[in-house]
Design a protein around this motif. Sequence first.
Motif, short mmCIF file in Angstrom:
data_model
loop_
_atom_site.label_atom_id
_atom_site.label_comp_id
_atom_site.label_asym_id
_atom_site.label_seq_id
_atom_site.Cartn_x
_atom_site.Cartn_y
_atom_site.Cartn_z
N TRP A 74 0.82 -1.34 -0.01
CA TRP A 74 -0.14 0.05 -0.06
C TRP A 74 0.80 1.26 -0.07
CZ3 TRP A 74 -0.55 3.95 3.64
CH2 TRP A 74 0.28 3.64 5.26
N THR A 115 -6.89 -4.70 -3.96
CA THR A 115 -6.56 -3.55 -2.52
C THR A 115 -7.42 -2.36 -2.81
OG1 THR A 115 -4.71 -2.34 -1.84
CG2 THR A 115 -4.49 -2.44 -4.12
N HIS A 116 -7.79 -1.81 -1.58
CA HIS A 116 -8.58 -0.52 -1.58
C HIS A 116 -7.44 0.68 -1.57
CE1 HIS A 116 -7.01 -1.10 2.64
NE2 HIS A 116 -7.21 0.29 2.62
N ASP A 117 -6.13 0.53 -1.81
CA ASP A 117 -5.38 1.59 -1.35
C ASP A 117 -4.53 1.89 -2.72
OD1 ASP A 117 -5.08 1.87 1.44
OD2 ASP A 117 -4.16 -0.12 1.65
N ARG A 152 -14.28 -2.73 -5.92
CA ARG A 152 -14.51 -3.15 -4.18
C ARG A 152 -15.60 -2.43 -3.63
NH1 ARG A 152 -9.98 -6.05 -2.80
NH2 ARG A 152 -10.69 -5.84 -0.63
N GLN A 161 -14.95 -1.90 0.29
CA GLN A 161 -14.27 -2.72 1.30
C GLN A 161 -12.79 -2.62 1.08
OE1 GLN A 161 -15.75 -6.90 0.97
NE2 GLN A 161 -14.25 -7.83 2.07
N SER A 162 -12.34 -2.73 2.21
CA SER A 162 -10.84 -2.32 2.65
C SER A 162 -9.95 -3.95 2.38
CB SER A 162 -10.56 -1.63 3.79
OG SER A 162 -10.96 -0.74 4.14
N TRP A 163 -9.98 -4.48 3.46
CA TRP A 163 -9.24 -5.78 3.47
C TRP A 163 -10.28 -6.95 2.95
CZ3 TRP A 163 -8.13 -4.59 9.11
CH2 TRP A 163 -7.05 -3.60 9.29
N ASN A 164 -9.58 -7.89 2.41
CA ASN A 164 -10.59 -9.09 2.08
C ASN A 164 -11.26 -9.77 3.26
OD1 ASN A 164 -10.00 -8.75 -0.82
ND2 ASN A 164 -8.14 -9.77 -0.77
N SER A 166 -11.93 -12.85 5.83
CA SER A 166 -11.05 -13.74 6.37
C SER A 166 -11.86 -14.32 7.67
CB SER A 166 -9.82 -12.90 6.85
OG SER A 166 -9.94 -11.95 7.99
N TRP A 169 -12.38 -11.11 9.90
CA TRP A 169 -13.19 -9.99 9.33
C TRP A 169 -14.46 -10.49 8.11
CZ3 TRP A 169 -12.21 -6.49 12.46
CH2 TRP A 169 -10.56 -6.24 12.64
N ASN A 177 -9.66 4.26 4.61
CA ASN A 177 -10.24 4.35 3.14
C ASN A 177 -10.59 5.49 2.84
OD1 ASN A 177 -10.75 2.82 0.97
ND2 ASN A 177 -12.12 1.51 1.93
#
Length: 397
Positions: A74, A115-117, A152, A161-164, A166, A169, A177
């Motif tokens: 990121w 990635t959201h970044d 995303r 959505q930030s992280w995928n 899991s 989460w 974000n």
Amino acid sequence: MKVKLMTALCFLLINSGMLNAQVKDQKMGELIDQQFKFADQQYKVLAKNLPADVMPKTYNATTDKVVTSNTAWWCSGFFPGSLFYIYEYTQDAEILAEAKRRLTILEKEKNNKGTHDLGFMMYCSFGNAYRLLHDPAYKDIIEASAASLSTRYHPAAKVIQSWNSSDRWVGPVIIDNMMNLELLSWVSDHDGDKKYKEIAVNHANSTIKNHYRPDYSAYHVLDYNMETGEVLKKVNWQGYADESAWSRGQAWGLYGFTMMYRFTKDKQYLDQAIHIANFMLNDPNMPADMIPYWDYDAPEIPNTYRDASAGAIMASALLELAQYSNKAESKKYLDASEKAIRTLASDTYRSKLGENGGFLLKHGVGFLGQNSEVDVPLTYGDYYFLEALHRYKEWYL
């Protein structure tokens, strides 16, 4: 860790009085000139310490090595973005050539949908490149990056959505974000798909609704059911505790809502930014030199780490917020930003030439809870310090 903490604290305490002698009374134009000329030389050191196919993250003093990442990380856009800020001031052809070389290895991330970044990665880098060089190829890359980021977005929850997902989460969205909305908004406003700005607005509105406490401090992570928009939990993954105020997260929100007001002129974003700024500046644990502790509620204060990166982000954001505020608020924000800039420019926080792996700032905190990047330089700390210097020169001199 305890030895390292005591060493850092002793250094900060010994040098805390040096600000007056070094930079307190220096004219800001002279200070900015000195910092950019220093950055020009220091980033040539960093470039020489850096293999051609990676980007810098931080510096390990024990090994005397720059810690690097691939371009999918990121932070990958901050080094070229910093180089462009330096080039803009110094017109150094060597710095420009290095910036272009780094863009070449970064370009492939325009298609990264994992990635959201992409705002950090592609707008801080290619956005500055296009602003200065007006190469249409750079604009194409920025547009492709916005298209990737938009994948995303979850319409039902109205968030990106930030992280995928899991085991930890379901649908995590982090306060960071907010920063990536600049990429989407800019593309829509520069002949791109108008849906991108709509996504940015919806995400910002959801963040106001769900991410903030009554005192205008923010959680770091919200976990969403992306099919219904229900918030499943609110936590501080990188902060001290779930109900504490992680300092860099507060700075991300301040910057993000100020930026969203720039793009929309929607007063709710300006009001939100003002509330966040006042929370930060009025917090009893905000040091007089305007460089926050890593968490405003860390129980060890004052015997704990400062985060120079949070101070740099805050300083840059306050300079823009001062542009939109009434006279009294504007002076308050400008004064606080100037104090932070002067502190960061002092020997307490700024490196000496050739040291610190070539990074500009010392004393950043990445993720204290996992003992990751603690009391070290951080590439995004350098970037927002340079941006703050640039903004001060452009707007206030």
